[in-house]
Design a protein around this motif. Sequence first.
Motif, PDB file in Angstrom:
ATOM      1  N   CYS A 159       0.895  -1.044  -0.100  1.00  0.00           N
ATOM      2  CA  CYS A 159       0.023   0.033   0.094  1.00  0.00           C
ATOM      3  C   CYS A 159       0.761   1.300   0.081  1.00  0.00           C
ATOM      4  O   CYS A 159       2.027   1.368   0.528  1.00  0.00           O
ATOM      5  CB  CYS A 159      -0.822  -0.003   1.197  1.00  0.00           C
ATOM      6  N   TYR A 169       0.704   4.100   1.693  1.00  0.00           N
ATOM      7  CA  TYR A 169       0.847   4.960   2.803  1.00  0.00           C
ATOM      8  C   TYR A 169       1.812   4.565   3.648  1.00  0.00           C
ATOM      9  O   TYR A 169       2.700   5.227   4.310  1.00  0.00           O
ATOM     10  CB  TYR A 169      -0.512   5.165   3.314  1.00  0.00           C
ATOM     11  N   CYS A 170       1.666   3.166   3.658  1.00  0.00           N
ATOM     12  CA  CYS A 170       2.731   2.565   4.704  1.00  0.00           C
ATOM     13  C   CYS A 170       3.809   1.584   4.215  1.00  0.00           C
ATOM     14  O   CYS A 170       4.779   2.150   4.441  1.00  0.00           O
ATOM     15  CB  CYS A 170       2.124   1.715   5.775  1.00  0.00           C
ATOM     16  N   CYS A 214      -4.134   1.042  -1.853  1.00  0.00           N
ATOM     17  CA  CYS A 214      -4.392   0.599  -0.412  1.00  0.00           C
ATOM     18  C   CYS A 214      -4.459  -1.137  -0.730  1.00  0.00           C
ATOM     19  O   CYS A 214      -4.928  -1.488  -1.687  1.00  0.00           O
ATOM     20  CB  CYS A 214      -5.585   0.955  -0.095  1.00  0.00           C
ATOM     21  N   CYS A 228      -1.101  -1.296   5.964  1.00  0.00           N
ATOM     22  CA  CYS A 228      -0.989  -0.403   7.207  1.00  0.00           C
ATOM     23  C   CYS A 228      -1.355  -1.552   8.174  1.00  0.00           C
ATOM     24  O   CYS A 228      -1.709  -2.541   8.209  1.00  0.00           O
ATOM     25  CB  CYS A 228      -1.717   0.662   7.243  1.00  0.00           C
ATOM     26  N   GLY A 282      -4.948   1.034  10.960  1.00  0.00           N
ATOM     27  CA  GLY A 282      -4.367   2.438  10.608  1.00  0.00           C
ATOM     28  C   GLY A 282      -4.486   2.477   9.045  1.00  0.00           C
ATOM     29  O   GLY A 282      -3.892   3.244   8.574  1.00  0.00           O
ATOM     30  N   CYS A 283      -5.182   1.646   8.406  1.00  0.00           N
ATOM     31  CA  CYS A 283      -5.578   1.795   7.093  1.00  0.00           C
ATOM     32  C   CYS A 283      -6.290   3.228   6.717  1.00  0.00           C
ATOM     33  O   CYS A 283      -7.110   3.454   7.353  1.00  0.00           O
ATOM     34  CB  CYS A 283      -6.505   0.716   6.649  1.00  0.00           C
ATOM     35  N   HIS A 284      -5.660   3.762   5.679  1.00  0.00           N
ATOM     36  CA  HIS A 284      -6.273   5.317   5.517  1.00  0.00           C
ATOM     37  C   HIS A 284      -7.672   5.100   4.735  1.00  0.00           C
ATOM     38  O   HIS A 284      -8.120   6.196   4.610  1.00  0.00           O
ATOM     39  CB  HIS A 284      -5.221   5.949   4.595  1.00  0.00           C
ATOM     40  N   LYS A 303      -9.818   3.054   6.067  1.00  0.00           N
ATOM     41  CA  LYS A 303     -10.394   2.380   7.028  1.00  0.00           C
ATOM     42  C   LYS A 303     -10.366   0.742   7.249  1.00  0.00           C
ATOM     43  O   LYS A 303      -9.568   0.467   8.024  1.00  0.00           O
ATOM     44  CB  LYS A 303     -12.251   2.805   6.992  1.00  0.00           C
ATOM     45  N   SER A 353       4.177   0.002   9.507  1.00  0.00           N
ATOM     46  CA  SER A 353       4.094   1.361   9.470  1.00  0.00           C
ATOM     47  C   SER A 353       5.146   2.093   8.751  1.00  0.00           C
ATOM     48  O   SER A 353       6.034   1.388   8.358  1.00  0.00           O
ATOM     49  CB  SER A 353       4.144   2.188  10.941  1.00  0.00           C
TER      50      SER A 353
END
Length: 147
Positions: free
Chosen positions: A14, A16-17, A43, A68, A72-74, A76, A109
């Motif tokens: 993903c 973001y992380c 994601c 994530c 912590g998933c952006h 949800k 993370s």
Amino acid sequence: MIQNENPVILALCCHYCAFAAADLAGSMRLQYPASVRVLRFPCTGKIEVNYIMEAVENGADGVLIAGCLQGGCHFKEGNLRARRRVERTKKILEELGLEPERVEMFNLSSAEGTRFAEIVTIMHERLQKLKPSPFRKEVSELKDAKI
Ligand code: FES
């Protein structure tokens, strides 16, 4: 016993992380097996069972899905959805006579560059104990493959 010296691993990360952690691992100049190929997704919730199966059918010895941390998933619940899909994929692999441990889900993370390197090493060592994927293509076949 090592059965596959250099397993091909596809890492579906993903943005973001996990991808940020992979980037950090690179910036930190951490050592991890070079046989991993990283693909970025917005994601892990966007990763369908057929994407993972397609990677296996195209010769990846293993696929790791990295998202994530829990909660912590952006988006949800994307990483929870991904985990369920990974479990479903493992069952399909088993029904096909392939080892379900070729596919695994991890959570980390963006600050865990070291953890990313560890995850790749865990998968690399696990896949070294298995035979190469029966779908693995020879280099000559890959030249003709459509991308
Ligand atoms: Fe990272 Fe959903 S945004 S798993």
